[in-house]
Design an enzyme around this catalytic site. Structure first.
Site, PDB file in Angstrom:
ATOM      1  N   ALA A  31       0.827  -1.211   0.000  1.00  0.00           N
ATOM      2  CA  ALA A  31       0.000   0.000   0.000  1.00  0.00           C
ATOM      3  C   ALA A  31       0.864   1.266   0.000  1.00  0.00           C
ATOM      4  O   ALA A  31       0.643   2.194   0.763  1.00  0.00           O
ATOM      5  CB  ALA A  31      -0.935  -0.023   1.196  1.00  0.00           C
ATOM      6  N   ASN A  54       4.982 -10.930   4.458  1.00  0.00           N
ATOM      7  CA  ASN A  54       4.177  -9.963   3.719  1.00  0.00           C
ATOM      8  C   ASN A  54       5.091  -9.017   2.941  1.00  0.00           C
ATOM      9  O   ASN A  54       6.100  -8.549   3.458  1.00  0.00           O
ATOM     10  CB  ASN A  54       3.273  -9.164   4.671  1.00  0.00           C
ATOM     11  CG  ASN A  54       2.262 -10.064   5.370  1.00  0.00           C
ATOM     12  OD1 ASN A  54       2.298 -10.249   6.581  1.00  0.00           O
ATOM     13  ND2 ASN A  54       1.382 -10.667   4.601  1.00  0.00           N
ATOM     14  N   GLY A 100      -4.479 -12.579  12.109  1.00  0.00           N
ATOM     15  CA  GLY A 100      -5.317 -13.608  11.499  1.00  0.00           C
ATOM     16  C   GLY A 100      -5.618 -13.337  10.035  1.00  0.00           C
ATOM     17  O   GLY A 100      -6.205 -14.183   9.365  1.00  0.00           O
ATOM     18  N   HIS A 120      -3.102 -11.249   7.944  1.00  0.00           N
ATOM     19  CA  HIS A 120      -1.812 -11.157   7.255  1.00  0.00           C
ATOM     20  C   HIS A 120      -1.091 -12.504   7.179  1.00  0.00           C
ATOM     21  O   HIS A 120      -0.297 -12.726   6.268  1.00  0.00           O
ATOM     22  CB  HIS A 120      -0.902 -10.142   7.960  1.00  0.00           C
ATOM     23  CG  HIS A 120      -1.220  -8.725   7.620  1.00  0.00           C
ATOM     24  ND1 HIS A 120      -2.296  -8.052   8.156  1.00  0.00           N
ATOM     25  CD2 HIS A 120      -0.610  -7.850   6.793  1.00  0.00           C
ATOM     26  CE1 HIS A 120      -2.323  -6.829   7.672  1.00  0.00           C
ATOM     27  NE2 HIS A 120      -1.325  -6.679   6.848  1.00  0.00           N
ATOM     28  N   ASP A 171       1.540  -2.931  12.634  1.00  0.00           N
ATOM     29  CA  ASP A 171       1.455  -2.304  11.309  1.00  0.00           C
ATOM     30  C   ASP A 171       0.084  -1.621  11.182  1.00  0.00           C
ATOM     31  O   ASP A 171      -0.505  -1.582  10.104  1.00  0.00           O
ATOM     32  CB  ASP A 171       1.672  -3.334  10.191  1.00  0.00           C
ATOM     33  CG  ASP A 171       1.953  -2.686   8.838  1.00  0.00           C
ATOM     34  OD1 ASP A 171       2.260  -1.480   8.798  1.00  0.00           O
ATOM     35  OD2 ASP A 171       1.855  -3.385   7.807  1.00  0.00           O
ATOM     36  N   GLY A 189      -1.988  -2.342   5.619  1.00  0.00           N
ATOM     37  CA  GLY A 189      -1.824  -2.236   7.063  1.00  0.00           C
ATOM     38  C   GLY A 189      -2.929  -3.018   7.758  1.00  0.00           C
ATOM     39  O   GLY A 189      -3.710  -3.725   7.121  1.00  0.00           O
TER      40      GLY A 189
END
Ligand code: ZN
Length: 385
Positions: A134, A213, A243, A245, A268, A304
């Protein structure tokens, strides 16, 4: 002067292990070894007492962004996370124009000087367009050490971490520059190979920004950055335990491979954390939050989280099945050590700041104390002699 408080009867997680029916003495802003006779006693039976949480990677909360809000907005974000047990927080920025980020660093470093945040984490602009997540693609740049230096200088000694794609031109020199300045070089938003990542760690990178990620997946012929970061003892890996990411099995794999001493749970978090669903801006990009999951309006990338560290704690124990002591390490001791603050925070020991979290038997948050003052008063049984 507030009276000395003695919290009794709880299961206390100490660096040496968990003590049943332990007690923690709070004198002023610090934890004390002994209590005077006139102390106020608080019965915390049936609860856990754990150190306050330390978030290395957090972009905002309570509807406020650390990248774009006023100083008051930033304080709103910080206080929102304090209500969820985060007594120490590093404010993260997202990719922006270099001059804009330098000005942001000025504003955030004032809050660091006031003791509201532990420092600044620059996530971008020195990241890979292939793994931008993002972050705005048109503002991304190669990690030129002179530009990295400009941001570090703008933070007036409060730059704690820079996330960069170390495989880009200037990447390894930037890692060396950061290491020389005592700033954590974090590998992330990277398209590096295993071999390139090994070189980054050799150059001085010590953190993996949200492992798994925004990086190539682990393949058996192309083990990629995940394997390189997990296998090197010098690296601490950030994990976002919301739960969304990470699958719990991926989280456990990382936890077991790195070992509890090398994991830092982070949020994050973006503005919607502790606030609610709706439309938000993440830097210049529009984000839609639905059912607590933040995604870019354009493209649908995860943008995020809306996580708070109390939820990360509860999930780690009740869903992931990790031992409480390991979770405490990942939420407090390890990030405190990375920040060089382990002489003051990160564990419940005499002389350290009285930063602590009260959890009930189901690991739900019931109280938060920061520097000796209740941020969330757990309403424990009181007896004042
Ligand atoms: Zn981030």
């Amino acid at each position: 002067m507030a009276p000395t408080k003695v919290l009794t009867g709880a299961r206390v997680v100490l660096p040496t292990g968990t003590v049943d029916g332990g007690r923690v003495i709070v004198d002023g802003t610090r934890i004390a070894a002994t209590a005077p006779e006139e102390a106020e006693t608080l019965d915390a039976s049936g609860h856990w007492l754990v150190p306050g949480f330390v978030d290395l990677h957090n972009h905002g909360g309570g509807g406020a962004s650390f990248t774009s809000g006023t100083a008051d907005d930033v304080l709103t974000g910080i206080r929102t996370h304090r209500l969820h047990g985060t007594t120490t927080l590093v404010a993260s920025t997202v990719t922006g124009d270099l001059d804009f980020l330098a000005r942001r660093a000025g504003l955030l470093s004032e809050l660091a000087e006031q003791g509201e945040i532990a420092g600044i984490h620059f996530e971008g602009p020195f990241i890979s367009p292939c793994r931008k997540g993002a972050h705005s693609e048109e503002l991304l740049r190669d990690p030129d050490p002179a530009e990295v230096r400009k941001l570090v200088d703008a933070a007036r000694g409060h730059a704690k971490m820079v996330t960069l794609a170390t495989e880009l031109p200037g990447g390894l020199d930037s890692v060396r520059l950061l290491a020389e300045h005592g700033v954590i070089a974090a590998v992330g938003h990277t398209d590096a190979t295993y071999e390139q990542t090994v070189r980054a760690v050799e150059a001085g990178a010590t953190v993996a920004t949200h492992l798994f990620n925004a990086m190539p997946p682990l393949g058996h012929r192309a083990p990629g950055p995940i394997t390189a970061l997990l296998e090197d003892e010098r690296v601490t890996v950030e994990l976002i335990n919301d739960g969304t990411h990470l699958h719990p099995a991926a989280l456990r794999l990382a936890f077991h491979h790195a070992g509890a001493a090398r994991v830092a749970f982070i949020t994050d978090a973006m503005d919607a954390a502790g606030f609610g669903d709706g439309r938000y801006m993440l830097g210049p990009l529009e984000v839609e939050v639905a059912d607590g999951v933040a995604r870019l309006v354009e493209g649908g990338s995860i943008a995020g989280s809306t996580l708070t560290l109390d939820r990360a704690f509860q999930r780690a124990v009740t869903v992931d099945g990790l031992p409480v002591e390991d979770v405490v390490a990942a939420l407090s001791a390890n990030p405190a050590r990375l920040l060089g603050l382990d002489d003051r925070i990160g564990s419940l020991e005499p002389g350290k700041d009285a930063d602590l979290v009260v959890l009930d038997a189901d690991f739900a948050l019931r109280g938060v104390m920061r520097r000796g003052e209740w941020v969330v008063d757990p309403q424990l049984g009181r007896s004042v002699p």
